[in-house]
Motif scaffolding. Structure first.
Motif, PDB file in Angstrom:
ATOM      1  N   GLY A  81      -5.947 -48.935 -18.150  1.00 45.79           N
ATOM      2  CA  GLY A  81      -6.582 -48.980 -17.244  1.00 45.79           C
ATOM      3  C   GLY A  81      -7.512 -47.790 -16.720  1.00 45.79           C
ATOM      4  N   PHE A  82      -7.724 -47.222 -15.685  1.00 42.57           N
ATOM      5  CA  PHE A  82      -7.944 -45.868 -15.273  1.00 42.57           C
ATOM      6  C   PHE A  82      -6.940 -45.425 -14.364  1.00 42.57           C
ATOM      7  CE2 PHE A  82     -10.941 -49.066 -16.338  1.00 42.57           C
ATOM      8  CZ  PHE A  82     -12.064 -48.457 -17.343  1.00 42.57           C
ATOM      9  N   THR A  83      -7.106 -43.774 -13.986  1.00 45.88           N
ATOM     10  CA  THR A  83      -6.655 -43.273 -13.489  1.00 45.88           C
ATOM     11  C   THR A  83      -7.508 -41.882 -12.676  1.00 45.88           C
ATOM     12  OG1 THR A  83      -4.272 -42.723 -14.744  1.00 45.88           O
ATOM     13  CG2 THR A  83      -4.679 -41.103 -13.100  1.00 45.88           C
ATOM     14  N   PHE A  84      -7.500 -42.069 -11.213  1.00 44.39           N
ATOM     15  CA  PHE A  84      -8.048 -41.532 -10.989  1.00 44.39           C
ATOM     16  C   PHE A  84      -7.891 -40.283 -10.354  1.00 44.39           C
ATOM     17  CE2 PHE A  84     -10.189 -45.283 -10.983  1.00 44.39           C
ATOM     18  CZ  PHE A  84     -11.595 -44.870 -10.388  1.00 44.39           C
ATOM     19  N   LYS A  85      -8.652 -38.530 -10.724  1.00 39.68           N
ATOM     20  CA  LYS A  85      -7.780 -38.021  -9.608  1.00 39.68           C
ATOM     21  C   LYS A  85      -8.316 -36.842  -8.613  1.00 39.68           C
ATOM     22  CE  LYS A  85      -3.762 -36.991 -12.925  1.00 39.68           C
ATOM     23  NZ  LYS A  85      -3.200 -37.491 -12.264  1.00 39.68           N
ATOM     24  N   PRO A  86      -8.143 -36.074  -8.455  1.00 39.45           N
ATOM     25  CA  PRO A  86      -8.756 -36.064  -6.832  1.00 39.45           C
ATOM     26  C   PRO A  86     -10.256 -35.607  -6.953  1.00 39.45           C
ATOM     27  CG  PRO A  86      -6.433 -34.341  -7.208  1.00 39.45           C
ATOM     28  CD  PRO A  86      -6.468 -35.894  -8.515  1.00 39.45           C
ATOM     29  N   LYS A  87     -10.444 -35.167  -7.791  1.00 38.58           N
ATOM     30  CA  LYS A  87     -11.632 -35.172  -8.349  1.00 38.58           C
ATOM     31  C   LYS A  87     -12.758 -36.339  -8.149  1.00 38.58           C
ATOM     32  CE  LYS A  87     -13.855 -30.578  -9.182  1.00 38.58           C
ATOM     33  NZ  LYS A  87     -14.130 -29.690  -8.596  1.00 38.58           N
TER      34      LYS A  87
ATOM     35  N   TYR B  48      -7.291 -56.189 -12.204  1.00 39.71           N
ATOM     36  CA  TYR B  48      -6.670 -54.944 -12.309  1.00 39.71           C
ATOM     37  C   TYR B  48      -5.974 -55.388 -11.254  1.00 39.71           C
ATOM     38  CZ  TYR B  48     -10.399 -53.980 -16.060  1.00 39.71           C
ATOM     39  OH  TYR B  48     -10.927 -53.808 -17.174  1.00 39.71           O
ATOM     40  N   GLU B  49      -4.848 -54.223 -11.345  1.00 41.47           N
ATOM     41  CA  GLU B  49      -4.517 -54.094 -10.032  1.00 41.47           C
ATOM     42  C   GLU B  49      -4.811 -52.139  -9.170  1.00 41.47           C
ATOM     43  OE1 GLU B  49       0.394 -54.314  -9.019  1.00 41.47           O
ATOM     44  OE2 GLU B  49      -0.068 -52.683  -9.994  1.00 41.47           O
ATOM     45  N   ILE B  50      -4.573 -52.481  -7.803  1.00 33.29           N
ATOM     46  CA  ILE B  50      -5.150 -50.945  -7.049  1.00 33.29           C
ATOM     47  C   ILE B  50      -4.245 -50.748  -6.873  1.00 33.29           C
ATOM     48  CG2 ILE B  50      -7.204 -49.722  -5.941  1.00 33.29           C
ATOM     49  CD1 ILE B  50      -8.567 -52.312  -6.733  1.00 33.29           C
ATOM     50  N   SER B  51      -4.205 -48.988  -6.646  1.00 34.71           N
ATOM     51  CA  SER B  51      -2.311 -48.351  -6.046  1.00 34.71           C
ATOM     52  C   SER B  51      -3.390 -46.586  -6.211  1.00 34.71           C
ATOM     53  CB  SER B  51      -1.406 -48.942  -6.625  1.00 34.71           C
ATOM     54  OG  SER B  51      -1.475 -48.230  -8.038  1.00 34.71           O
ATOM     55  N   PHE B  52      -2.194 -46.722  -4.706  1.00 29.87           N
ATOM     56  CA  PHE B  52      -2.788 -44.760  -4.566  1.00 29.87           C
ATOM     57  C   PHE B  52      -1.470 -44.633  -4.445  1.00 29.87           C
ATOM     58  CE2 PHE B  52      -6.644 -46.501  -3.190  1.00 29.87           C
ATOM     59  CZ  PHE B  52      -7.824 -44.861  -3.367  1.00 29.87           C
TER      60      PHE B  52
ATOM     61  N   HIS C 240      -2.912 -38.101  -4.462  1.00 27.28           N
ATOM     62  CA  HIS C 240      -2.210 -37.760  -6.030  1.00 27.28           C
ATOM     63  C   HIS C 240      -3.365 -38.308  -7.092  1.00 27.28           C
ATOM     64  CE1 HIS C 240       1.175 -34.823  -4.028  1.00 27.28           C
ATOM     65  NE2 HIS C 240       0.749 -36.336  -3.354  1.00 27.28           N
ATOM     66  N   GLU C 241      -3.646 -39.580  -6.640  1.00 29.18           N
ATOM     67  CA  GLU C 241      -4.067 -40.166  -8.029  1.00 29.18           C
ATOM     68  C   GLU C 241      -4.311 -41.629  -7.636  1.00 29.18           C
ATOM     69  OE1 GLU C 241      -1.623 -39.465 -11.334  1.00 29.18           O
ATOM     70  OE2 GLU C 241      -0.545 -41.673 -10.646  1.00 29.18           O
ATOM     71  N   ALA C 242      -5.655 -42.604  -7.965  1.00 29.74           N
ATOM     72  CA  ALA C 242      -5.240 -43.868  -8.103  1.00 29.74           C
ATOM     73  C   ALA C 242      -4.841 -44.394  -9.465  1.00 29.74           C
ATOM     74  CB  ALA C 242      -6.552 -44.564  -7.095  1.00 29.74           C
ATOM     75  N   ILE C 243      -5.057 -45.042  -9.188  1.00 29.84           N
ATOM     76  CA  ILE C 243      -3.981 -46.556 -10.982  1.00 29.84           C
ATOM     77  C   ILE C 243      -5.266 -47.563 -10.541  1.00 29.84           C
ATOM     78  CG2 ILE C 243      -2.955 -46.978 -11.910  1.00 29.84           C
ATOM     79  CD1 ILE C 243      -2.369 -43.972 -11.844  1.00 29.84           C
TER      80      ILE C 243
END
Length: 173
Positions: free
Chosen positions: A20-26, A77-81, A165-168
């Motif tokens: 999937g995808f990892t969203f970093k702070p920026k 998709y599963e979304i988590s922070f 910290h991030e979102a997945i």
């Protein structure tokens, strides 16, 4: 020339992988994120992120941290922070914090109240902790872009000390 007060997402801070995808702070759009009175955002070059880095909320009354990414059709998709609190956090008890997501600009939001933020620990945890939060693009809509985020825009209460910290966004099949 006035500077922008909101942080605009840097698409290079989204890390795509098989899962999937990892969203970093920026990688987030953050309301008031470019104003150092309200947020402290890491400025690390991408992809050299330090795992300890987080977007750190100083104080706001309007919490809106959002991201977006194009999804594959027919895949859930599963979304988590990944979140934590500073020791001096404030304003979260009873505040209605929601994880919301939709597929497509005209899609209908799905939402879940995050009660974990009433007692979030100092060490980072993935939320939601109880049930997963899933979303699936509908096949016959042309816009398969996922729009998601953390929101607390209703109470008007000042809150601070949250670390994002991030979102997945994880593929489920």
């Amino acid at each position: 020339m006035a500077s922008k007060s909101h942080q605009e997402a840097d698409p290079n801070a989204i890390i795509a992988n098989e899962g999937g995808f990892t969203f970093k702070p920026k990688a987030f759009n953050i309301v008031w994120g470019s104003d150092t009175r309200y947020w402290r955002i890491p400025r690390s070059p991408i992809p050299e992120y330090d795992e300890q880095e987080a977007a750190e909320l100083i104080q706001v009354s309007w919490l809106e941290v959002t991201g977006s990414v194009k999804l594959e059709p027919s895949t859930r998709y599963e979304i988590s922070f990944k979140l934590s609190f500073r020791r001096d956090s404030f304003g979260w008890s009873g505040a209605p914090i929601f994880l919301m997501a939709k597929v497509g600009k005209k899609g209908k939001y799905k939402w879940k109240r995050l009660k974990e933020l009433d007692n979030l620990p100092k060490d980072p945890i993935m939320v939601p902790t109880d049930d997963s939060f899933t979303i699936e693009p509908i096949q016959d809509i042309p816009d398969k872009r996922l729009y998601f985020g953390l929101y607390e825009v209703w109470s008007g209460k000042w809150k601070g000390g949250l670390k994002v910290h991030e979102a997945i966004v994880k593929k489920l099949g």
